[in-house]
Design a protein around this motif. Structure first.
Motif, PDB file in Angstrom:
ATOM      1  N   GLN A 175      -3.494   4.334  10.793  1.00  0.00           N
ATOM      2  CA  GLN A 175      -4.117   4.494   9.477  1.00  0.00           C
ATOM      3  C   GLN A 175      -4.372   3.144   8.817  1.00  0.00           C
ATOM      4  N   MET A 202       1.594   4.920   1.113  1.00  0.00           N
ATOM      5  CA  MET A 202       1.172   5.766   2.231  1.00  0.00           C
ATOM      6  C   MET A 202       2.031   7.025   2.271  1.00  0.00           C
ATOM      7  N   GLN A 257     -10.527  -2.989   3.822  1.00  0.00           N
ATOM      8  CA  GLN A 257     -10.626  -2.971   2.362  1.00  0.00           C
ATOM      9  C   GLN A 257      -9.887  -4.156   1.729  1.00  0.00           C
ATOM     10  N   TYR A 258      -8.876  -4.667   2.451  1.00  0.00           N
ATOM     11  CA  TYR A 258      -7.978  -5.659   1.869  1.00  0.00           C
ATOM     12  C   TYR A 258      -8.122  -7.049   2.495  1.00  0.00           C
ATOM     13  N   ILE A 310       0.845  -1.189   0.000  1.00  0.00           N
ATOM     14  CA  ILE A 310       0.000   0.000   0.000  1.00  0.00           C
ATOM     15  C   ILE A 310       0.883   1.243   0.000  1.00  0.00           C
ATOM     16  N   LEU A 360      -7.414   1.455  10.126  1.00  0.00           N
ATOM     17  CA  LEU A 360      -8.648   2.042   9.614  1.00  0.00           C
ATOM     18  C   LEU A 360      -8.961   1.563   8.192  1.00  0.00           C
ATOM     19  N   GLU A 361      -7.906   1.311   7.423  1.00  0.00           N
ATOM     20  CA  GLU A 361      -8.085   0.953   6.013  1.00  0.00           C
ATOM     21  C   GLU A 361      -8.053  -0.546   5.747  1.00  0.00           C
TER      22      GLU A 361
END
Length: 358
Positions: free
Chosen positions: A109, A97, A116-117, A95, A112-113
């Motif tokens: 962070q 960043m 998605q993965y 990813i 939080l993301e």
């Protein structure tokens, strides 16, 4: 140390690797001096049928007992160890960043993301990350490797080791261990550091294809196929119990016709498996060939198999032996180690994790 640290980082590595496969537990203790690496202790212990299925632990107590067995047999005094989960149990994602984030900011962070993965509830998953370097063409960003593994996969290994009286300092990933072990065998075969190489680890029940480009793993595929199929055929054809069939496979003494009727078809099946796995790799990547094949796992020492793979796939092929340039402690059975060497690649890579130049 948190579970997060165990997946990738590991603050203080050790010199003992413990590889828990579907049928065995393997222990390897390495040391390092100015003269190079040295095997201090090693042992292999069989697991009861079903204790581990496709590299997932089903019976923690039986695995802990096998770990205690390799500790006793090897006579190691070490208590801190490195183990691994299989590549198929880990989700990796690179990813981009913002550069300049602290580790804490990055962790927040990513948490939080991450949904998605990752196709699991986050409370069931251990996350870790490692900054890979600047994002190509973007000076303000860095590429971050996100690794995620189900907690139960890690916890079962940690629990088995702790029941056996050990301290698991790092839970690595088998693919990363294979990368380290590959650097032991690459120079011996005269393979260029920039080459694209296939390491085919044919175990008892699982075959793992690892493709490395410039020393880094670019593809891993696991398939349910292994040496147990040969053992099962010996049991069926010659009406032998499991233990006797396994010994006969290693030591010989089977009736005339074994080579033609049983062993040759099995070797052909191995070649087909290797070729099919490579075709899957080619069809899912921009590669259309590998420069070299290393055969690992217990099946690798099967008489004539290396030559057959090399001939049929028209690719230089070598048995993987991570100990060729290592010295051996007098308390280690060097003959037994030599026979088991191709099956010790992951264990070697794990032990290297705890050494300064590993």
């Amino acid at each position: 140390m948190s579970v997060l640290d165990r997946i990738i980082k590991g603050k203080k590595a050790t010199r003992v690797g413990i590889d828990i496969s579907s049928t065995t537990v393997k222990l390897l203790e390495l040391s390092e001096s100015n003269e190079g690496f040295r095997v201090e202790a090693y042992s292999v212990s069989s697991l009861p049928h079903g204790a581990v299925y496709e590299k997932n632990i089903n019976n923690v107590g039986e695995v802990a007992t096998a770990i205690q067995s390799v500790l006793h047999q090897s006579r190691t005094r070490a208590t801190e160890v490195v183990t691994a989960v299989s590549g198929s149990s880990v989700i990796n994602k690179v990813i981009a960043m913002p550069a300049g984030l602290t580790d804490d900011e990055m962790e927040t962070q990513l948490a939080l993301e991450a949904d998605q993965y990752i196709p699991y509830p986050l409370e069931e998953v251990a996350l870790d990350f490692e900054v890979q370097g600047p994002t190509p063409g973007r000076e303000d960003q860095v590429d971050v490797l996100l690794a995620a593994c189900r907690r139960e996969t890690i916890d079962s290994r940690v629990e088995a080791l702790e029941i056996a009286g050990l301290i698991p300092k790092v839970v690595d990933v088998e693919a990363y261990a294979m990368e380290r072990a590959y650097e032991l065998i690459r120079p011996l075969a005269g393979v260029d550091p920039a080459a694209t190489v296939a390491v085919v680890d044919v175990g008892a029940t699982m075959t793992t294809l690892s493709v490395l480009n410039q020393g880094a793993n670019v593809y891993t595929r696991e398939q349910a196929f292994g040496g147990k199929q040969l053992t099962d055929e010996i049991m069926r054809r010659y009406n032998l119990p499991l233990r006797e069939a396994g010994l006969a496979k290693k030591q010989g003494g089977l009736p005339d016709g074994y080579e033609e009727d049983v062993l040759t078809p099995f070797k052909e099946a191995v070649v087909q498996q290797v070729g099919r796995s490579l075709q899957f790799f080619y069809s899912s990547s921009s590669f259309n060939a590998v420069d070299h094949i290393f055969l690992a796992g217990g099946v690798a020492v099967t008489d004539g198999l290396v030559a057959l793979v090399e001939n049929r796939l028209a690719t230089p092929t070598t048995i993987a032996n991570p100990f060729t340039n290592m010295s051996i402690s007098p308390r280690v059975n060097a003959v037994a180690l030599s026979g088991d060497a191709p099956a010790m690649m992951v264990a070697a890579g794990l032990a290297l994790r705890g050494l300064p130049h590993g």
